[in-house]
Design an enzyme around this catalytic site. Structure first.
Site, PDB file in Angstrom:
ATOM      1  N   SER A 144      18.053 -61.344  25.953  1.00  0.00           N
ATOM      2  CA  SER A 144      17.726 -60.135  25.198  1.00  0.00           C
ATOM      3  C   SER A 144      18.840 -59.091  25.344  1.00  0.00           C
ATOM      4  CB  SER A 144      16.377 -59.607  25.715  1.00  0.00           C
ATOM      5  OG  SER A 144      15.801 -58.745  24.804  1.00  0.00           O
ATOM      6  N   ARG A 213       4.933 -49.454  25.606  1.00  0.00           N
ATOM      7  CA  ARG A 213       5.006 -50.751  26.271  1.00  0.00           C
ATOM      8  C   ARG A 213       4.066 -51.767  25.635  1.00  0.00           C
ATOM      9  NH1 ARG A 213       8.714 -53.755  28.512  1.00  0.00           N
ATOM     10  NH2 ARG A 213       8.013 -54.999  30.269  1.00  0.00           N
ATOM     11  N   ASP A 308      10.556 -67.284  18.981  1.00  0.00           N
ATOM     12  CA  ASP A 308      11.012 -65.915  19.234  1.00  0.00           C
ATOM     13  C   ASP A 308      11.243 -65.219  17.890  1.00  0.00           C
ATOM     14  OD1 ASP A 308      12.241 -63.556  19.949  1.00  0.00           O
ATOM     15  OD2 ASP A 308      13.693 -64.481  21.300  1.00  0.00           O
ATOM     16  N   HIS A 341       9.513 -64.291  22.485  1.00  0.00           N
ATOM     17  CA  HIS A 341      10.709 -63.750  23.137  1.00  0.00           C
ATOM     18  C   HIS A 341      10.640 -63.912  24.657  1.00  0.00           C
ATOM     19  CE1 HIS A 341      14.325 -61.464  23.455  1.00  0.00           C
ATOM     20  NE2 HIS A 341      13.762 -60.451  24.065  1.00  0.00           N
ATOM     21  N   ASP A 342       9.426 -63.885  25.208  1.00  0.00           N
ATOM     22  CA  ASP A 342       9.233 -64.063  26.654  1.00  0.00           C
ATOM     23  C   ASP A 342       9.735 -65.416  27.151  1.00  0.00           C
ATOM     24  OD1 ASP A 342       8.226 -61.720  27.649  1.00  0.00           O
ATOM     25  OD2 ASP A 342       6.131 -62.221  27.256  1.00  0.00           O
TER      26      ASP A 342
END
Lengths: 369, 208
Positions: A144, A213, A308, A341-342
């Protein structure tokens, strides 16, 4: 492996915006041993909300954010390599940022902190690397935002980097990525406790930061992973639709992650770092990405993940194709994963194999020269 | 090919188990820059890096194979070989290898021309559909030929273009390519005469 975060202070750092920041602290950790000819150092770049504690167990008992990738026998094998990770400039985990004390006023910088860029972050890391006596890094790697920094290292300091491993990353943010960041920033700034950034010593803009968040966490997952993890499951004590209760499991998860984040992150750092990411464009000032990335001479391993949607594979391919077009040494693989994305933090098995092989080959080539 | 030359052949053959790889392993000059299209798990490239000190690049579409190749330390790009060729600059490689894939490509002539654009030389290995067993199978069965070399049914065969040694020679002539090497194989053995009838696999090194 227990670890501790160390701090180095530098007299000053000239920023892209023209301001000179003085002094500047850098928080960093290191794992493994630097070899005799100092050729085995790897710099790990953390993502947006990460910190210097990348591996091992910290004094608070918590494992590092990439502990599954860094350690003895792991992808970044600390039996072979000397691994460094530092907190980014404008962060809030030991490195100078908006929550640090401005020596000119004796108060936290707050909104008077100068605008920073990914280039500034990398320039500060370069000072750290020089301070540690490392002439050339074996590799710079991160996912990222960490991948953006790895790319920046490769073009800004081509002679000091033997390889770069940007994972789930991009050479520049898309409108969608900027848009999600803007929602997060607006959530923080809409919180009255934000008080135009001067909240230190009083109430933190906790609600705004927590909502920011929550949005972030949605973008880090995928439809599949959320369906798998939460589905439509409701809380046991759910008494029907209400706005003061938590109805669905996914809501509970997001609120938990939001409130947890507030305890370890600074709202102003959120604003500054997301701006740095949004403004980053590796091709800025060049006719094309290929013309810009041509400055890099190192080997590349670029990885992306099928699910992602925040940093989609086309962005990694843009980097890879620019490198191929200039006949640079680049390996690319799109890994299959449901984690969105994690995935770069979760899917360690295949990542570790590839990173391990890539690093071993790079070390061999470095040793030959 | 003289008898003394293939000193490395037993070794490469042992490691790779493919005679076309063995031949390619032999003919590539040390220290060169090599692109292998459809490189699989990069067995050949890894061997060439170890034994001939080449700079290796590969293209492979299967992610599982790409993972193994990268874990071997070879720089492989996951992508479609026909499309990916466009991404490389002119004359970037000393050799571009296409091993046992030409017959599977949708536009083989375009691939060959692109190989000669990005590479100074192209090495092409392909199964020879002119082999007598193929002809015999076709003749007696009256159906799409099936042999040990071409075991597939017509409906699940990866092969979409059926070419013979003579076909390739004729194309090379038409395109004015210089054939620098031609090696014909039956199993691990080289075929000296009547290659269009006796060769199972042909390996060509061509340049523009």
């Amino acid at each position: 492996m227990t670890t501790e975060t160390k701090i180095v202070r530098f007299d000053s750092l000239k920023l892209d915006c023209g301001v000179t920041l003085a002094p500047v602290d850098v928080a960093y950790e290191s794992y493994g041993e630097l070899n005799q000819d100092r050729s085995n150092a790897i710099l790990i770049e953390h993502a947006f909300s990460g910190d210097a504690h990348a591996a091992g167990i910290g004094p608070d008992g918590k494992p590092g954010w990439w502990d599954n990738m860094i350690g003895p026998g792991k992808g970044f094998d600390t039996d072979k390599y000397f691994v460094i990770c530092s907190n980014v400039l404008s962060g809030c985990r030991g490195t100078t940022g908006p929550s640090s004390i401005n020596p000119a006023t004796g108060c936290p910088y707050g909104s008077s902190f100068p605008a920073v860029t990914i280039g500034d972050m990398v320039r500060l890391q370069n000072k750290l690397i020089n301070h540690l006596g490392i002439k050339r890094l074996l590799s710079v790697s991160g996912g990222s935002m960490g991948g953006m920094q790895a790319l920046e290292w490769a073009v800004a300091y081509p002679d000091q980097v033997a390889s770069a491993i940007p994972i789930a990353s991009t050479a520049r943010h898309s409108a969608m990525q900027i848009a999600f960041h803007e929602v997060g920033r607006q959530a923080i700034m809409a919180d009255p406790d934000w008080n135009t950034g001067n909240y230190y010593g009083s109430r933190m803009p906790a609600r705004g930061l927590s909502v920011a968040r929550m949005v972030g966490h949605i973008t880090y997952m995928s439809d599949d992973s959320m369906r798998e993890k939460f589905g439509r499951r409701q809380r046991e004590k759910n008494g029907g639709p209400g706005f003061d209760s938590v109805d669905f499991e996914v809501e509970s998860y997001l609120r938990y992650r939001g409130s947890q984040f507030v305890d370890r992150f600074d709202a102003n750092s959120y604003l500054y770092i997301t701006k740095a990411m949004d403004y980053y464009d590796l091709s800025a000032g060049y006719p094309s990405l290929a013309a810009s990335i041509e400055r890099a001479t190192c080997r590349f391993l670029v990885l992306s993940f099928t699910s992602d949607w925040l940093y989609p594979s086309y962005q990694s391919l843009e980097i890879v194709n620019a490198l191929r077009g200039r006949n640079r040494d680049v390996a690319y693989c799109e890994l299959t994963s449901n984690y969105g994305h994690d995935a770069f933090l979760v899917e360690v098995g295949e990542q570790a194999e590839m990173v391990g092989g890539f690093l071993a080959r790079t070390l061999k080539e470095v040793a030959r020269r | 090919m003289s008898a003394a030359e293939p000193r490395r052949r037993p070794k490469v053959h042992e490691i790779l188990g493919r005679s076309d790889y063995a031949i390619i392993g032999e003919i590539i000059d040390p220290g060169s820059m090599v692109l292998d299209l459809g490189c699989g798990e990069a067995e050949l490239l890894a061997w060439l890096v170890e034994n001939k000190d080449i700079r290796a690049r590969g293209v492979e579409i299967d992610a599982a194979k790409v993972r193994v190749a990268i874990a071997r330390g070879v720089s492989v790009y996951q992508g479609d070989l026909e499309q990916s060729l466009e991404g490389y600059p002119d004359q970037a490689f000393d050799y571009v290898i296409l091993s046992q894939t030409l017959q599977e490509s949708l536009r083989p002539l375009k691939v060959l021309r692109e190989m000669l654009r990005v590479g100074k030389r192209a090495i092409v290995a392909f199964p020879n559909f002119g082999h007598w067993r193929v002809r015999w199978s076709h003749l007696v069965s009256g159906r799409a030929p099936q042999t040990a070399l071409f075991p597939h049914n017509w409906y699940d065969s990866p092969n979409v273009h059926f070419l013979t040694v003579d076909d390739f020679e004729s194309l090379a002539g038409k395109e004015s390519w210089t054939v620098e090497k031609r090696i014909f194989l039956r199993g691990p053995h080289q075929v000296g005469v009547l290659p269009n009838l006796l060769a199972e696999v042909a390996v060509y090194q061509i340049r523009r």
